[in-house]
Design an enzyme around this catalytic site. Structure first.
Site, PDB file in Angstrom:
ATOM      1  N   LYS A 137      -2.585  -6.492   7.036  1.00 32.74           N
ATOM      2  CA  LYS A 137      -2.884  -5.097   7.389  1.00 32.74           C
ATOM      3  C   LYS A 137      -2.755  -4.242   6.147  1.00 32.74           C
ATOM      4  CE  LYS A 137      -0.865  -1.438   8.763  1.00 32.74           C
ATOM      5  NZ  LYS A 137      -1.712  -0.411   8.122  1.00 32.74           N
ATOM      6  N   GLU A 179       9.573  -6.164  -0.112  1.00 31.40           N
ATOM      7  CA  GLU A 179       9.612  -5.541  -1.448  1.00 31.40           C
ATOM      8  C   GLU A 179       9.503  -4.047  -1.211  1.00 31.40           C
ATOM      9  OE1 GLU A 179       8.659  -3.543  -4.215  1.00 31.40           O
ATOM     10  OE2 GLU A 179       6.789  -4.658  -4.598  1.00 31.40           O
ATOM     11  N   CYS A 229       6.422   1.130  -7.357  1.00 23.40           N
ATOM     12  CA  CYS A 229       7.770   0.910  -6.824  1.00 23.40           C
ATOM     13  C   CYS A 229       8.796   0.736  -7.934  1.00 23.40           C
ATOM     14  CB  CYS A 229       7.778  -0.286  -5.884  1.00 23.40           C
ATOM     15  SG  CYS A 229       6.939  -1.715  -6.592  1.00 23.40           S
ATOM     16  N   GLU A 263      13.777   8.018  -4.031  1.00 15.19           N
ATOM     17  CA  GLU A 263      12.465   7.643  -4.571  1.00 15.19           C
ATOM     18  C   GLU A 263      11.471   8.774  -4.308  1.00 15.19           C
ATOM     19  OE1 GLU A 263       9.965   4.473  -2.738  1.00 15.19           O
ATOM     20  OE2 GLU A 263       9.997   3.632  -4.746  1.00 15.19           O
TER      21      GLU A 263
END
Ligand code: TXE
Length: 495
Positions: free
Chosen positions: A189, A263, A297, A398
């Site tokens: 997906k 992850e 990331c 983040e």
């Protein structure tokens, strides 16, 4: 110097309605629903895409299961390898189109997306090589002569890959590689912001001779991801995305004990010692955070500069950052495009706001970009804050945008403690000419990757993944395919 040519609009977009790939066929959602995908640089509608729901996920998982039970997993590894190498050739041959789809869908400059060609080809060729290297062990010292044991390596089954939007085609290839190498099957997906290149990749898999049902692409929103990660007939989930959704994935995997690798997010330190080669460290520190408009990331979002060079370094960093060209992703000179969506832009601007309120010092940037060429898109200036305290919001969370938090430090012990004082542990950078410092830092930093005098290097043979809340499991590297294999012990009495 080669002049980059910008390819024409991909033919995929001639069909404004994109359907998903299930069992080798492009099909609309059973509900008939569609969602829009737009160019974040211009707001232009690129396509309406089938909005898969739980019932579409179910038929994709059934197709993947049927393909898994078919001849695919019993195919000779050399045949699987042959298909993968054909796929590698096709992906490379069509990479201009794939890169352009990502540029239109994500907003990343074409000069950046086209750079993914070498990596995509290398990834598929690496995993194709691994298809031939899957072997068990013989263990014959348990009762010599009387008992012998050996292990069989078997593909784990149906894999669900749930992908983020920040590197769409690279992520599709990365997720498909170990699936194809091991004889598993896949329901992938892609993120709703960037579904197009995954669909084109699915078409190329078919063209390469991947059997129907081995690679399925279900486009949809988060609810489709949830239906997939909770589906009882999925054996393994490979997720890349936010830490919050990663937690949900772990819960949804629990009832049927699915294997999981995740992850997730990061807040990676990039640490510059006074003895570093500043000519290299300055541009690298900027691009460690600003590349892909900060949407990586492992971006080096926390910059620690040793106090004796802090002021000089920050002056040079600001000067370099002023030269970075932000703008039209289709201009070959552009280095940074827009961020992916209006919600992502709003989230980043809210972080910038919090930095002002909490007392960080703005050095450069800090605004949405306005004017001709910018108004219709989600462009944010490369932004640097100095005087950031460790407990400020922008030091801890983040941001996933072009925002750098800079800190000053004195000693190696101090910077190690502060670099590690984060819930994340994905990437990190160290800039020094001193070998002992480099080794001490490499051992001391609690993160999955430490880049010394470089940043953001990736290679199919080198493992990548997180410590702590950045997730677990390693993608790439010789052990990655282990996550797609079961180990069966076989015992035989000989007496
Ligand atoms: O990610 P999500 P979003 C971080 C980054 C970013 C933030 C939000 O900080 O600002 O996440 O981005 C699917 N069950 N990263 O909201 O929601 C979703 O459809 C199953 C870091 O886009 O995690 C998409 O396909 N799946 C990161 C994928 O999960 C679900 C890259 C990722 O979306 C789901 C991206 C659910 N309940 C964002 N809800 C990285 N590690 O590189 C959503 N999804």
């Amino acid at each position: 110097m080669t002049i980059m040519t910008i390819p024409p609009r991909p033919t995929l977009l001639d069909v404004q309605q994109q359907d998903m790939l299930i069992g080798g066929k492009r099909v609309p959602a059973l509900s008939g629903k569609r969602f829009e995908t737009r160019n974040p640089a211009t707001g232009e509608l690129l396509a309406t895409v089938a909005q898969g729901g739980a019932e579409d996920v179910d038929r994709a998982v059934k197709a993947a299961r049927a393909a898994f039970e078919g001849p695919w997993r019993r195919m000779k590894p050399v045949e699987r390898q042959r298909i993968m190498l054909r796929l590698a050739d096709l992906v490379e041959a069509h990479f201009e189109e794939l890169a352009m789809l990502d540029t239109l869908d994500l907003g990343a400059p074409y000069s950046r997306t086209i750079m993914g060609k070498a990596r995509a080809g290398a990834l598929l060729r690496y995993y194709a090589g691994q298809a031939m290297l899957i072997t068990g062990d013989t263990i014959d010292n348990n009762a010599p002569g009387d008992v012998i044991s050996h292990t069989l390596k078997e593909p784990i089954g149906v894999v669900a890959a749930i992908n983020p939007w920040n590197g769409p085609i690279g992520m599709s290839v990365w997720k498909a590689g170990p699936v194809l190498a091991t004889g598993c099957t896949l329901v992938m997906k892609p993120a709703e912001q960037t579904p197009l290149s995954a669909l084109r990749f699915g078409d190329l898999c078919m063209e390469a001779g991947v059997p129907e049902g081995v690679i399925n692409v279900v486009t949809g929103l988060g609810d489709a991801g949830a239906a997939l990660s909770g589906h009882p007939d999925v054996d393994k989930i490979a997720f890349t995305g936010s830490t919050g959704v990663g937690e949900k994935i772990l819960h949804s995997a629990a009832p049927t004990m699915k294997r999981v690798t995740v992850e997730l997010g990061g807040k990676s330190p990039n640490i510059v010692f006074a003895d570093a080669d500043l000519d290299k460290a300055v541009p690298a520190a900027a691009m460690a955070v600003f590349a892909n408009a900060g949407q990586i990331c492992s971006a080096g979002t926390r910059l620690f500069v040793q106090s004796t060079i802090h002021d000089e370094f920050m002056d040079r960093l600001a000067a370099y950052t002023r030269t970075i060209r932000v703008g039209d992703p289709l201009d070959p000179e552009t280095q940074i495009g827009p961020v992916v969506s209006a919600p992502q832009m709003d989230k980043i601007l809210a972080f910038i706001d919090s930095a002002h309120k909490e007392g960080a010092q703005p050095l450069i940037g800090g605004n949405r970009m306005r004017g001709a060429g910018y108004d219709a898109g989600y462009f944010i200036e490369p932004t640097i804050f100095t005087g950031v305290a460790d407990e400020m919001t922008i030091a801890r969370e983040e941001i996933f945008g072009p925002v750098l938090s800079a800190f000053t430090f004195d000693t190696i012990e101090e910077v190690l403690t502060r670099a590690n004082a984060t819930e994340f542990g994905l990437g990190s950078g160290v800039w020094t000419r001193d070998l002992a410092t480099a080794h001490r830092m490499a051992r001391g930093i609690r993160a999955g990757s430490v880049w010394v005098n470089c940043y953001q290097m990736l290679d199919p043979a080198v493992p990548f993944g997180g410590y702590k809340m950045s997730g677990f499991g390693r993608e790439s590297g010789p052990h990655h395919i282990e996550d797609y294999l079961e180990t069966k012990a076989v015992w035989m009495r000989l007496d």
